[in-house]
Design a protein around this motif. Sequence first.
Motif, PDB file in Angstrom:
ATOM      1  N   ALA A  57       0.835  -1.207   0.000  1.00 38.67           N
ATOM      2  CA  ALA A  57       0.000   0.000   0.000  1.00 38.67           C
ATOM      3  C   ALA A  57       0.866   1.251   0.000  1.00 38.67           C
ATOM      4  N   GLY A  58       1.914   1.248   0.824  1.00 36.95           N
ATOM      5  CA  GLY A  58       2.812   2.402   0.884  1.00 36.95           C
ATOM      6  C   GLY A  58       3.550   2.621  -0.418  1.00 36.95           C
ATOM      7  N   ARG A  59       3.982   1.547  -1.066  1.00 35.69           N
ATOM      8  CA  ARG A  59       4.696   1.687  -2.345  1.00 35.69           C
ATOM      9  C   ARG A  59       3.776   2.260  -3.416  1.00 35.69           C
ATOM     10  N   LEU A  60       2.509   1.842  -3.428  1.00 40.55           N
ATOM     11  CA  LEU A  60       1.562   2.353  -4.407  1.00 40.55           C
ATOM     12  C   LEU A  60       1.254   3.829  -4.171  1.00 40.55           C
ATOM     13  N   ALA A  79      -1.824  -2.528  13.333  1.00 44.23           N
ATOM     14  CA  ALA A  79      -1.239  -1.660  14.352  1.00 44.23           C
ATOM     15  C   ALA A  79       0.215  -1.337  14.039  1.00 44.23           C
ATOM     16  N   ALA A  80       0.883  -2.228  13.308  1.00 38.33           N
ATOM     17  CA  ALA A  80       2.292  -2.017  12.965  1.00 38.33           C
ATOM     18  C   ALA A  80       2.478  -1.321  11.618  1.00 38.33           C
ATOM     19  N   ALA A  81       1.383  -1.039  10.917  1.00 38.02           N
ATOM     20  CA  ALA A  81       1.475  -0.428   9.592  1.00 38.02           C
ATOM     21  C   ALA A  81       1.983   1.007   9.678  1.00 38.02           C
ATOM     22  N   VAL A  82       2.799   1.383   8.712  1.00 39.37           N
ATOM     23  CA  VAL A  82       3.357   2.742   8.670  1.00 39.37           C
ATOM     24  C   VAL A  82       2.315   3.685   8.071  1.00 39.37           C
ATOM     25  N   PRO A  83       1.957   4.755   8.781  1.00 39.27           N
ATOM     26  CA  PRO A  83       0.943   5.689   8.249  1.00 39.27           C
ATOM     27  C   PRO A  83       1.426   6.382   6.971  1.00 39.27           C
ATOM     28  N   HIS A  84       0.476   6.696   6.111  1.00 38.32           N
ATOM     29  CA  HIS A  84       0.752   7.465   4.898  1.00 38.32           C
ATOM     30  C   HIS A  84      -0.490   8.304   4.621  1.00 38.32           C
ATOM     31  N   PRO A  85      -0.322   9.569   4.223  1.00 41.62           N
ATOM     32  CA  PRO A  85      -1.498  10.432   4.030  1.00 41.62           C
ATOM     33  C   PRO A  85      -2.474   9.936   2.975  1.00 41.62           C
ATOM     34  N   HIS A  86      -2.021   9.079   2.057  1.00 37.50           N
ATOM     35  CA  HIS A  86      -2.909   8.592   1.001  1.00 37.50           C
ATOM     36  C   HIS A  86      -3.329   7.132   1.205  1.00 37.50           C
ATOM     37  N   VAL A  87      -3.029   6.582   2.382  1.00 37.76           N
ATOM     38  CA  VAL A  87      -3.414   5.203   2.694  1.00 37.76           C
ATOM     39  C   VAL A  87      -4.385   5.211   3.869  1.00 37.76           C
ATOM     40  N   ARG A  88      -5.518   4.539   3.688  1.00 37.36           N
ATOM     41  CA  ARG A  88      -6.481   4.368   4.788  1.00 37.36           C
ATOM     42  C   ARG A  88      -6.556   2.886   5.117  1.00 37.36           C
TER      43      ARG A  88
END
Length: 230
Positions: A57-60, A79-88
């Motif tokens: 998801a982050g790479r996309l 819970a371990a996922a890295v937040p990204h402004p374009h990923v929900r």
Amino acid sequence: MSLYDNPQFLEGYRQLRRTGQGINDALEIPAMDAALQGLPLEGARVVDLGCGEGGLAGRLAARGAAEVLAVDASERMLAAAVPHPHVRYLRADVASFDLPCGSADLVVSSMALHYVEDFVGLVERVAGWLAPGGAFVFSVEHPVMTAPVVTADCVVDDYADEGRRERSWFVDGVVKYHRTIGSIVLSLRRHGFRLESLDEPLPTLDQVAAHPHLAIHRRRPPILLVSART
């Protein structure tokens, strides 16, 4: 409870990823990225099924996707996922998750759909989610790996008998679902998909020389990667 919320299983899985002893970094991630390379990602609406800790998801999102809806059943993985402004991130069971018609341009899944029993039903739902010309790109454990009812190294058996398999992988009773390559392709075609590519990522001889644990994966393909368009 999601398999990946089992502490013993999750620790084993994370140790495999940390040490690079798995197939993700060497084989699946490069093959997935190559399959996605020709798709128009700028401004795309993407759904990632079985997103885990959000690597794909982050790479996309980094490649320009406008919004990535990343879905997984595991509370611990999300819970371990890295937040990204374009990923929900959304906690939901991929087997029953649904979306409005035409709400996505691309649906992806990395090494997750062999855990889904009703693959045909999933393909039907994905076909409905995608806008015209949308793409469905996914990797699964290769059918020669899921086939044996009784596991045996590099022995393909019971290939024609699709359905539930139980494995010991960090813990006992890991449930996966075997289906043949022909069945996978037929399910896609019956729901309006056109096959773009079918790949079986294998390690090169140079990779095996550098990482001897990959040698077994030249004896039989560990991954099947499929790209299809509506």
